[in-house]
Design a protein around this motif. Sequence first.
Motif, PDB file in Angstrom:
ATOM      1  N   SER A  15       0.837  -1.199   0.000  1.00  0.00           N
ATOM      2  CA  SER A  15       0.000   0.000   0.000  1.00  0.00           C
ATOM      3  C   SER A  15       0.874   1.253   0.000  1.00  0.00           C
ATOM      4  CB  SER A  15      -0.926  -0.017   1.214  1.00  0.00           C
ATOM      5  OG  SER A  15      -0.169   0.102   2.400  1.00  0.00           O
ATOM      6  N   ALA A  16       0.238   2.394  -0.177  1.00  0.00           N
ATOM      7  CA  ALA A  16       0.966   3.665  -0.253  1.00  0.00           C
ATOM      8  C   ALA A  16       1.694   4.003   1.042  1.00  0.00           C
ATOM      9  CB  ALA A  16       0.010   4.791  -0.624  1.00  0.00           C
ATOM     10  N   ASP A  17       1.213   3.501   2.179  1.00  0.00           N
ATOM     11  CA  ASP A  17       1.871   3.803   3.450  1.00  0.00           C
ATOM     12  C   ASP A  17       2.885   2.733   3.859  1.00  0.00           C
ATOM     13  OD1 ASP A  17      -0.090   1.916   3.961  1.00  0.00           O
ATOM     14  OD2 ASP A  17      -0.557   2.698   5.949  1.00  0.00           O
ATOM     15  N   GLU A  18       3.246   1.866   2.908  1.00  0.00           N
ATOM     16  CA  GLU A  18       4.246   0.826   3.149  1.00  0.00           C
ATOM     17  C   GLU A  18       5.404   0.987   2.163  1.00  0.00           C
ATOM     18  OE1 GLU A  18       1.733  -3.068   4.512  1.00  0.00           O
ATOM     19  OE2 GLU A  18       1.609  -2.530   2.396  1.00  0.00           O
ATOM     20  N   GLN A  19       6.486   0.281   2.449  1.00  0.00           N
ATOM     21  CA  GLN A  19       7.609   0.192   1.529  1.00  0.00           C
ATOM     22  C   GLN A  19       7.795  -1.261   1.124  1.00  0.00           C
ATOM     23  OE1 GLN A  19      11.554   0.765   3.201  1.00  0.00           O
ATOM     24  NE2 GLN A  19      10.732   0.537   5.271  1.00  0.00           N
ATOM     25  N   ALA A  20       8.193  -1.476  -0.120  1.00  0.00           N
ATOM     26  CA  ALA A  20       8.447  -2.839  -0.594  1.00  0.00           C
ATOM     27  C   ALA A  20       9.857  -3.227  -0.196  1.00  0.00           C
ATOM     28  CB  ALA A  20       8.287  -2.913  -2.102  1.00  0.00           C
ATOM     29  N   ILE A  21       9.977  -4.282   0.589  1.00  0.00           N
ATOM     30  CA  ILE A  21      11.277  -4.832   0.931  1.00  0.00           C
ATOM     31  C   ILE A  21      11.722  -5.738  -0.216  1.00  0.00           C
ATOM     32  CG2 ILE A  21      12.516  -6.316   2.560  1.00  0.00           C
ATOM     33  CD1 ILE A  21      11.643  -3.574   3.691  1.00  0.00           C
ATOM     34  N   PHE A  22      10.745  -6.412  -0.810  1.00  0.00           N
ATOM     35  CA  PHE A  22      10.981  -7.304  -1.941  1.00  0.00           C
ATOM     36  C   PHE A  22       9.681  -7.376  -2.722  1.00  0.00           C
ATOM     37  CE2 PHE A  22      10.517 -11.499  -3.825  1.00  0.00           C
ATOM     38  CZ  PHE A  22      11.729 -11.698  -4.457  1.00  0.00           C
ATOM     39  N   SER A  23       9.759  -7.316  -4.039  1.00  0.00           N
ATOM     40  CA  SER A  23       8.570  -7.488  -4.860  1.00  0.00           C
ATOM     41  C   SER A  23       8.988  -8.015  -6.221  1.00  0.00           C
ATOM     42  CB  SER A  23       7.819  -6.166  -5.004  1.00  0.00           C
ATOM     43  OG  SER A  23       6.533  -6.393  -5.524  1.00  0.00           O
ATOM     44  N   CYS A  24       8.370  -9.115  -6.641  1.00  0.00           N
ATOM     45  CA  CYS A  24       8.720  -9.753  -7.905  1.00  0.00           C
ATOM     46  C   CYS A  24       7.466 -10.277  -8.588  1.00  0.00           C
ATOM     47  CB  CYS A  24       9.631 -10.954  -7.650  1.00  0.00           C
ATOM     48  SG  CYS A  24      11.304 -10.754  -8.212  1.00  0.00           S
ATOM     49  N   VAL A  25       7.384 -10.074  -9.901  1.00  0.00           N
ATOM     50  CA  VAL A  25       6.324 -10.681 -10.693  1.00  0.00           C
ATOM     51  C   VAL A  25       6.796 -12.089 -11.056  1.00  0.00           C
ATOM     52  CG1 VAL A  25       5.012 -10.565 -12.834  1.00  0.00           C
ATOM     53  CG2 VAL A  25       5.573  -8.462 -11.604  1.00  0.00           C
ATOM     54  N   VAL A  26       5.945 -13.080 -10.803  1.00  0.00           N
ATOM     55  CA  VAL A  26       6.287 -14.468 -11.086  1.00  0.00           C
ATOM     56  C   VAL A  26       6.133 -14.712 -12.585  1.00  0.00           C
ATOM     57  CG1 VAL A  26       5.732 -16.880 -10.604  1.00  0.00           C
ATOM     58  CG2 VAL A  26       5.525 -15.160  -8.790  1.00  0.00           C
ATOM     59  N   ALA A  27       7.202 -15.143 -13.223  1.00  0.00           N
ATOM     60  CA  ALA A  27       7.223 -15.341 -14.671  1.00  0.00           C
ATOM     61  C   ALA A  27       6.091 -16.252 -15.131  1.00  0.00           C
ATOM     62  CB  ALA A  27       8.567 -15.911 -15.106  1.00  0.00           C
ATOM     63  N   GLY A  28       5.403 -15.826 -16.169  1.00  0.00           N
ATOM     64  CA  GLY A  28       4.369 -16.638 -16.781  1.00  0.00           C
ATOM     65  C   GLY A  28       3.031 -16.629 -16.082  1.00  0.00           C
ATOM     66  N   SER A  29       2.938 -16.010 -14.914  1.00  0.00           N
ATOM     67  CA  SER A  29       1.675 -16.046 -14.177  1.00  0.00           C
ATOM     68  C   SER A  29       1.029 -14.671 -14.043  1.00  0.00           C
ATOM     69  CB  SER A  29       1.888 -16.623 -12.779  1.00  0.00           C
ATOM     70  OG  SER A  29       2.536 -15.680 -11.952  1.00  0.00           O
ATOM     71  N   GLY A  30       1.844 -13.628 -14.115  1.00  0.00           N
ATOM     72  CA  GLY A  30       1.325 -12.290 -13.890  1.00  0.00           C
ATOM     73  C   GLY A  30       1.045 -11.998 -12.432  1.00  0.00           C
ATOM     74  N   LYS A  31       1.339 -12.951 -11.560  1.00  0.00           N
ATOM     75  CA  LYS A  31       1.125 -12.762 -10.127  1.00  0.00           C
ATOM     76  C   LYS A  31       2.398 -12.214  -9.493  1.00  0.00           C
ATOM     77  CE  LYS A  31      -2.364 -16.324  -9.995  1.00  0.00           C
ATOM     78  NZ  LYS A  31      -2.840 -17.555  -9.364  1.00  0.00           N
ATOM     79  N   THR A  32       2.215 -11.554  -8.368  1.00  0.00           N
ATOM     80  CA  THR A  32       3.325 -10.889  -7.689  1.00  0.00           C
ATOM     81  C   THR A  32       3.515 -11.446  -6.286  1.00  0.00           C
ATOM     82  OG1 THR A  32       2.911  -8.855  -8.925  1.00  0.00           O
ATOM     83  CG2 THR A  32       4.180  -8.631  -6.907  1.00  0.00           C
ATOM     84  N   VAL A  33       4.764 -11.539  -5.872  1.00  0.00           N
ATOM     85  CA  VAL A  33       5.135 -11.845  -4.496  1.00  0.00           C
ATOM     86  C   VAL A  33       5.723 -10.562  -3.930  1.00  0.00           C
ATOM     87  CG1 VAL A  33       6.698 -13.137  -2.996  1.00  0.00           C
ATOM     88  CG2 VAL A  33       5.651 -14.264  -4.959  1.00  0.00           C
ATOM     89  N   SER A  34       5.152 -10.064  -2.845  1.00  0.00           N
ATOM     90  CA  SER A  34       5.645  -8.833  -2.229  1.00  0.00           C
ATOM     91  C   SER A  34       5.849  -9.026  -0.738  1.00  0.00           C
ATOM     92  CB  SER A  34       4.665  -7.677  -2.430  1.00  0.00           C
ATOM     93  OG  SER A  34       4.600  -7.283  -3.769  1.00  0.00           O
TER      94      SER A  34
END
Length: 111
Positions: A15-34
């Motif tokens: 969210s806007a009041d958070e910072q991403a420590i790690f964020s990656c789009v999973v190849a081929g799925s369009g899903k994200t791990v954050s």
Amino acid sequence: MAVCAGPGAAVGLCSADEQAIFSCVVAGSGKTVSLCASKALEKGRGTLAYRFGRPGRIELTFPDAAAAGDSLVQFRHAHYMRSRVDRTELSFTRAGHDYAVFDYYDADEKP
């Protein structure tokens, strides 16, 4: 190929009041791990959350909202470092399943 962002970026499922420590789009799925943290994250202070899915359609959040205030103690952290090697891992267990987000750097393998 994954699209990733490191500490401080405002991307992924955070969210806007958070910072991403790690964020990656999973190849081929369009899903994200954050891995999202409060802006003021220090040892023993702040919040941390793992999220998986798509923006507006998150499939997995850890910890759940009821335990979010005590989120830091629900994760396990491991860090190993020596000359030319740096390994960091953050993990948790939910419903009997183990999850881990990690970054391994080995200068002999990827200079």
